[in-house]
Design a protein around this motif. Structure first.
Motif, PDB file in Angstrom:
ATOM      1  N   PHE A  90     -13.491  -0.892   7.221  1.00 23.96           N
ATOM      2  CA  PHE A  90     -12.191  -0.805   6.571  1.00 23.96           C
ATOM      3  C   PHE A  90     -11.786   0.659   6.439  1.00 23.96           C
ATOM      4  CE2 PHE A  90     -13.964  -4.748   4.888  1.00 23.96           C
ATOM      5  CZ  PHE A  90     -12.877  -5.612   4.834  1.00 23.96           C
ATOM      6  N   THR A  91     -10.504   0.934   6.526  1.00 27.26           N
ATOM      7  CA  THR A  91     -10.013   2.227   6.084  1.00 27.26           C
ATOM      8  C   THR A  91     -10.039   2.221   4.560  1.00 27.26           C
ATOM      9  OG1 THR A  91      -7.695   1.520   5.935  1.00 27.26           O
ATOM     10  CG2 THR A  91      -8.462   2.356   8.075  1.00 27.26           C
ATOM     11  N   GLN A  92      -9.805   3.389   3.942  1.00 24.68           N
ATOM     12  CA  GLN A  92      -9.808   3.435   2.483  1.00 24.68           C
ATOM     13  C   GLN A  92      -8.770   2.490   1.905  1.00 24.68           C
ATOM     14  OE1 GLN A  92     -11.338   8.032   1.781  1.00 24.68           O
ATOM     15  NE2 GLN A  92      -9.531   7.324   0.754  1.00 24.68           N
ATOM     16  N   THR A  93      -7.583   2.497   2.476  1.00 24.44           N
ATOM     17  CA  THR A  93      -6.517   1.637   1.963  1.00 24.44           C
ATOM     18  C   THR A  93      -6.849   0.161   2.173  1.00 24.44           C
ATOM     19  OG1 THR A  93      -4.854   3.331   2.416  1.00 24.44           O
ATOM     20  CG2 THR A  93      -4.062   1.084   2.118  1.00 24.44           C
ATOM     21  N   GLU A 123      -7.331  -2.671  -0.758  1.00 22.51           N
ATOM     22  CA  GLU A 123      -6.553  -3.909  -0.777  1.00 22.51           C
ATOM     23  C   GLU A 123      -7.459  -5.133  -0.808  1.00 22.51           C
ATOM     24  OE1 GLU A 123      -4.128  -3.506   2.665  1.00 22.51           O
ATOM     25  OE2 GLU A 123      -2.607  -2.254   1.660  1.00 22.51           O
ATOM     26  N   PHE A 124      -8.564  -5.078  -0.062  1.00 26.12           N
ATOM     27  CA  PHE A 124      -9.501  -6.209  -0.042  1.00 26.12           C
ATOM     28  C   PHE A 124     -10.116  -6.421  -1.420  1.00 26.12           C
ATOM     29  CE2 PHE A 124     -13.659  -8.161   0.498  1.00 26.12           C
ATOM     30  CZ  PHE A 124     -13.365  -9.232   1.333  1.00 26.12           C
ATOM     31  N   ILE A 125     -10.535  -5.339  -2.063  1.00 24.18           N
ATOM     32  CA  ILE A 125     -11.126  -5.444  -3.395  1.00 24.18           C
ATOM     33  C   ILE A 125     -10.105  -5.975  -4.396  1.00 24.18           C
ATOM     34  CG2 ILE A 125     -12.095  -4.155  -5.334  1.00 24.18           C
ATOM     35  CD1 ILE A 125     -14.037  -4.587  -3.026  1.00 24.18           C
ATOM     36  N   GLU A 126      -8.874  -5.482  -4.336  1.00 19.41           N
ATOM     37  CA  GLU A 126      -7.817  -5.934  -5.241  1.00 19.41           C
ATOM     38  C   GLU A 126      -7.549  -7.431  -5.071  1.00 19.41           C
ATOM     39  OE1 GLU A 126      -4.347  -3.234  -6.130  1.00 19.41           O
ATOM     40  OE2 GLU A 126      -5.138  -2.232  -4.351  1.00 19.41           O
ATOM     41  N   GLU A 127      -7.527  -7.902  -3.834  1.00 19.32           N
ATOM     42  CA  GLU A 127      -7.231  -9.309  -3.557  1.00 19.32           C
ATOM     43  C   GLU A 127      -8.364 -10.235  -3.986  1.00 19.32           C
ATOM     44  OE1 GLU A 127      -6.424  -9.368   0.589  1.00 19.32           O
ATOM     45  OE2 GLU A 127      -4.455  -8.406   0.409  1.00 19.32           O
ATOM     46  N   ASN A 128      -9.589  -9.712  -4.027  1.00 19.33           N
ATOM     47  CA  ASN A 128     -10.746 -10.559  -4.324  1.00 19.33           C
ATOM     48  C   ASN A 128     -11.498 -10.106  -5.568  1.00 19.33           C
ATOM     49  OD1 ASN A 128     -10.853 -12.272  -1.677  1.00 19.33           O
ATOM     50  ND2 ASN A 128     -10.623 -10.163  -0.972  1.00 19.33           N
ATOM     51  N   ILE A 129     -10.794  -9.434  -6.467  1.00 18.91           N
ATOM     52  CA  ILE A 129     -11.422  -8.857  -7.643  1.00 18.91           C
ATOM     53  C   ILE A 129     -12.058  -9.916  -8.538  1.00 18.91           C
ATOM     54  CG2 ILE A 129      -9.335  -8.916  -9.076  1.00 18.91           C
ATOM     55  CD1 ILE A 129     -11.922  -6.064  -8.870  1.00 18.91           C
ATOM     56  N   LYS A 130     -11.519 -11.124  -8.533  1.00 22.61           N
ATOM     57  CA  LYS A 130     -12.050 -12.189  -9.398  1.00 22.61           C
ATOM     58  C   LYS A 130     -13.452 -12.618  -8.981  1.00 22.61           C
ATOM     59  CE  LYS A 130      -9.861 -15.867  -6.662  1.00 22.61           C
ATOM     60  NZ  LYS A 130     -11.124 -16.297  -6.041  1.00 22.61           N
ATOM     61  N   GLY A 177     -15.881  -5.958 -12.345  1.00 24.74           N
ATOM     62  CA  GLY A 177     -14.689  -6.092 -11.529  1.00 24.74           C
ATOM     63  C   GLY A 177     -13.693  -4.984 -11.811  1.00 24.74           C
ATOM     64  N   THR A 178     -13.573  -4.607 -13.084  1.00 24.22           N
ATOM     65  CA  THR A 178     -12.647  -3.526 -13.463  1.00 24.22           C
ATOM     66  C   THR A 178     -13.074  -2.203 -12.838  1.00 24.22           C
ATOM     67  OG1 THR A 178     -12.134  -4.615 -15.562  1.00 24.22           O
ATOM     68  CG2 THR A 178     -11.660  -2.263 -15.406  1.00 24.22           C
ATOM     69  N   GLN A 179     -14.373  -1.919 -12.867  1.00 23.79           N
ATOM     70  CA  GLN A 179     -14.874  -0.679 -12.279  1.00 23.79           C
ATOM     71  C   GLN A 179     -14.679  -0.655 -10.765  1.00 23.79           C
ATOM     72  OE1 GLN A 179     -18.835  -1.036 -13.955  1.00 23.79           O
ATOM     73  NE2 GLN A 179     -18.470   0.696 -15.331  1.00 23.79           N
ATOM     74  N   GLU A 215     -11.030   0.081 -10.172  1.00 22.61           N
ATOM     75  CA  GLU A 215     -10.749   1.505 -10.380  1.00 22.61           C
ATOM     76  C   GLU A 215     -11.217   2.330  -9.183  1.00 22.61           C
ATOM     77  OE1 GLU A 215     -12.745   2.341 -14.019  1.00 22.61           O
ATOM     78  OE2 GLU A 215     -11.146   1.520 -15.296  1.00 22.61           O
ATOM     79  N   MET A 216     -12.376   1.997  -8.646  1.00 20.30           N
ATOM     80  CA  MET A 216     -12.878   2.689  -7.468  1.00 20.30           C
ATOM     81  C   MET A 216     -11.960   2.448  -6.273  1.00 20.30           C
ATOM     82  SD  MET A 216     -16.543   2.190  -5.488  1.00 20.30           S
ATOM     83  CE  MET A 216     -15.997   0.628  -4.776  1.00 20.30           C
ATOM     84  N   ALA A 217     -11.503   1.215  -6.099  1.00 19.75           N
ATOM     85  CA  ALA A 217     -10.617   0.884  -4.981  1.00 19.75           C
ATOM     86  C   ALA A 217      -9.295   1.645  -5.082  1.00 19.75           C
ATOM     87  CB  ALA A 217     -10.362  -0.623  -4.941  1.00 19.75           C
ATOM     88  N   LEU A 218      -8.769   1.734  -6.294  1.00 18.33           N
ATOM     89  CA  LEU A 218      -7.514   2.465  -6.493  1.00 18.33           C
ATOM     90  C   LEU A 218      -7.701   3.955  -6.235  1.00 18.33           C
ATOM     91  CD1 LEU A 218      -6.168   0.651  -9.691  1.00 18.33           C
ATOM     92  CD2 LEU A 218      -5.385   0.379  -7.327  1.00 18.33           C
ATOM     93  N   ALA A 219      -8.883   4.467  -6.568  1.00 20.33           N
ATOM     94  CA  ALA A 219      -9.170   5.877  -6.291  1.00 20.33           C
ATOM     95  C   ALA A 219      -9.261   6.106  -4.786  1.00 20.33           C
ATOM     96  CB  ALA A 219     -10.475   6.287  -6.973  1.00 20.33           C
ATOM     97  N   PHE A 220      -9.840   5.156  -4.065  1.00 23.32           N
ATOM     98  CA  PHE A 220      -9.864   5.230  -2.599  1.00 23.32           C
ATOM     99  C   PHE A 220      -8.445   5.341  -2.059  1.00 23.32           C
ATOM    100  CE2 PHE A 220     -14.066   2.703  -2.045  1.00 23.32           C
ATOM    101  CZ  PHE A 220     -14.788   3.857  -2.296  1.00 23.32           C
TER     102      PHE A 220
END
Length: 209
Positions: A62-65, A69-76, A91-93, A96-101
């Protein structure tokens, strides 16, 4: 009759191939008597959407973006710990890491340092200002909690988080750890349910040579 029926399971856990075959007119309880063995019922258990999504994307770059996006979609699906010895990210951590990516997608990767906690501290440089260094901590392991089969019980599955640097850009991927063992455990539970509800003789393998 039902007493003449047998059930067979053909399982390749590493390849993820599971199938069941019931022979209605088999030898059953009288193995010495002849049987036509021509009335068959096949059953291929359906994997859950979560299982297909995570297993299907294991080891995919995956690219960073894209990873964010994958983590955000499957955070649950993210569980709170990796194993009994160390506590993994919530999941919150992970979010946060995904958003920082995602926020650092246009920045140039500089270096990475492995921390005593097991995580990795990554340094990025803004191309417009090489003196500006931003740091981000990345987890090296995480866990998910998902059902293997559709409408089945959830299992905790550990995963490793990996990265690769090329021309100042970072790609990420995750590797599901021993998914074959999780699949085997879920299949054994399914087999127990089939045996309990049918009471028929049960075998592993393929009944026809």
């Amino acid at each position: 009759s039902l007493s003449d029926s047998t059930i067979w399971c053909n399982a390749d856990y590493k390849k993820g191939h599971i199938s069941f075959l019931s022979i209605m007119n088999d030898h059953g309880e009288k193995p010495t008597e002849s049987a036509w063995r021509n009335h068959l019922a096949k059953f291929n258990p359906e994997f859950s959407e979560e299982w297909k999504r995570w297993i299907g994307n294991s080891k995919k770059k995956f690219t960073q973006t894209e990873f964010a996006e994958f983590i955000e979609e499957n955070i649950k699906d993210i569980a709170s710990s990796c194993d009994d010895e160390s506590k993994g990210p919530t999941g919150t951590q992970m979010l946060e890491m995904a958003l920082a990516f995602e926020a650092k997608q246009d920045m140039r990767f500089k270096s990475a340092i492995r921390l005593q906690s097991g995580g990795i501290q990554m340094q990025y440089i803004n191309d417009d200002d090489d003196a500006t260094i931003e740091k981000m901590q990345m987890f090296d392991r995480f866990s998910i909690g998902i059902p293997v089969y559709w409408n089945g019980d959830a299992y905790k599955i550990d995963a490793r988080l990996r990265y690769r640097v090329r021309e100042g850009k970072v790609s990420f991927w995750f590797e599901i750890i021993r998914h074959d063992r999780i699949l085997e455990s879920a299949t054994k539970s399914l087999i127990e349910k089939i045996q309990e509800e049918t009471g028929n003789p049960f075998f592993f393998g393929y009944p026809f040579n």
